[in-house]
Scaffold this motif. Structure first.
Motif, short mmCIF file in Angstrom:
data_model
loop_
_atom_site.label_atom_id
_atom_site.label_comp_id
_atom_site.label_asym_id
_atom_site.label_seq_id
_atom_site.Cartn_x
_atom_site.Cartn_y
_atom_site.Cartn_z
N ASP A 183 0.80 -1.22 0.00
CA ASP A 183 0.00 0.00 0.00
C ASP A 183 0.84 1.28 0.00
OD1 ASP A 183 0.94 -0.21 2.57
OD2 ASP A 183 -1.02 -0.22 3.54
N SER B 70 -5.20 -4.07 0.93
CA SER B 70 -5.09 -2.93 0.01
C SER B 70 -5.06 -3.34 -1.45
CB SER B 70 -3.85 -2.07 0.34
OG SER B 70 -3.92 -1.59 1.67
N THR B 71 -5.58 -4.52 -1.77
CA THR B 71 -5.64 -4.98 -3.15
C THR B 71 -7.06 -4.85 -3.70
OG1 THR B 71 -6.09 -7.25 -2.47
CG2 THR B 71 -3.77 -6.65 -2.79
#
Length: 318
Positions: free
Chosen positions: A118, A184-185
């Motif tokens: 991230d 955070s994907t």
């Protein structure tokens, strides 16, 4: 006759915050055939693309002056990026090999810098890195701050325990299950949407366990804390084939999984303002496609099926 060198990534031992202790290991780097001693120098030279002065001239002045393209990546994410030895610091993988080949074609070097997932895009936008190469998808959301040179087309699959004990077949089987993802994907956000849709249909939602890296996600499946890992097919297939010699996981690949999670183009992320670097990388990638270097790199990791024939910009979709 050539000798074969087996290289392995680190074996990770960790205690889960809740629950017992287990071992996990990342998939090993691929076996690489070493050249005979008598021809090692010529083979090494042949493996490095020759610099193209016309392409070098396209680079921004800051990179020409520094002689280095700074690549932000997130290791490990086999087969895209990983380390060659347990506890080592030497990267390997698709993105590492391709970054070195692109830099060579452009007449510069490429650093390959470990960065939290991230933090990669913020690092590029802050000028701490020049590009992102981490097997990330080119999406409209990411194109708000980056432009992408697309270099592979990939789908999505589920990575489950060997034998598929729950008999999972497609995306509908995720209802009521716990799924491991990397934080955070795009997969994490997509599972959240899927869970809400299930609930609106009167079905059980999906519980998400988000981890900073793949090692923790693999461990969650092995320990039974998660039933599956949602992952790009290239990475999931590589893990299923290589993790514990193919005895730990298997792949669930169905069209509905790619449709749900939006597989598409993976790209090299460049700040939108840096059009000179974007153009230079696009043309250098096309040169590597044309001379066969690009396909050799993908074939080395067994993922030649994700290859493109034309280097294009911003062709990804949701």
């Amino acid at each position: 006759m050539t000798a074969r060198r087996k290289t392995f990534l680190s074996v990770v031992a960790m205690v889960m915050a809740l629950g017992g202790c287990a071992l996990a290991s990342d998939p090993p780097a691929p076996e690489v055939a070493a050249a005979p001693a008598s021809s090692s120098a010529s083979s090494a030279a042949a493996a490095t693309p020759a610099a193209d002065s016309a392409l070098h001239d396209l680079l921004p002045e800051r990179i020409k002056s520094a002689g280095v393209i700074r690549v932000a990546s997130n290791i490990p994410y086999p087969p895209w990026e990983m380390y060659t030895t347990a506890g080592g610091q030497q990267p390997t993988g698709i993105d590492y090999d391709l970054s070195q080949a692109l830099a060579a074609k452009l007449g510069v070097k490429a650093s390959f810098d470990q960065t939290a997932f991230d933090s990669m895009i913020p690092a590029v936008l802050a000028g701490k890195a020049d590009v992102v190469m981490a097997g990330i998808f080119d999406t409209p959301k990411r194109r708000e701050s980056l432009s992408f040179v697309d270099y592979a087309r990939d789908g999505y699959s589920l990575l489950v325990a060997k034998g598929n004990p729950l008999g999972m077949k497609d995306v509908t089987d995720l209802s009521g299950k716990t799924v491991a993802v990397q934080s955070s994907t795009s997969e994490e956000a997509a599972i959240g949407k899927l869970s809400k849709r299930f609930e609106s249909q009167g079905k059980a939602g999906v519980t998400t366990l988000a981890f900073p890296g793949d090692s923790e996600a693999f461990l969650a499946i092995k320990s039974g804390k998660a039933v599956a890992r949602v992952q790009a097919t290239s990475a999931a297939a590589y893990a299923a084939k290589t993790f514990e010699n193919g005895n730990a996981f298997e792949l669930v690949d169905a069209p509905s999984i790619t449709e749900e999670f939006g597989g598409g183009m993976e790209g090299i992320g460049v700040p939108k303002s840096d059009t000179a670097l974007l153009t230079a990388l696009q043309k250098a990638l096309q040169a590597l496609m044309d001379d066969g270097t690009y396909l050799k790199i993908l074939s080395k990791y067994g993922v030649q099926n994700i290859a493109l024939t034309k280097a294009e910009i911003n062709q990804g979709t949701d």
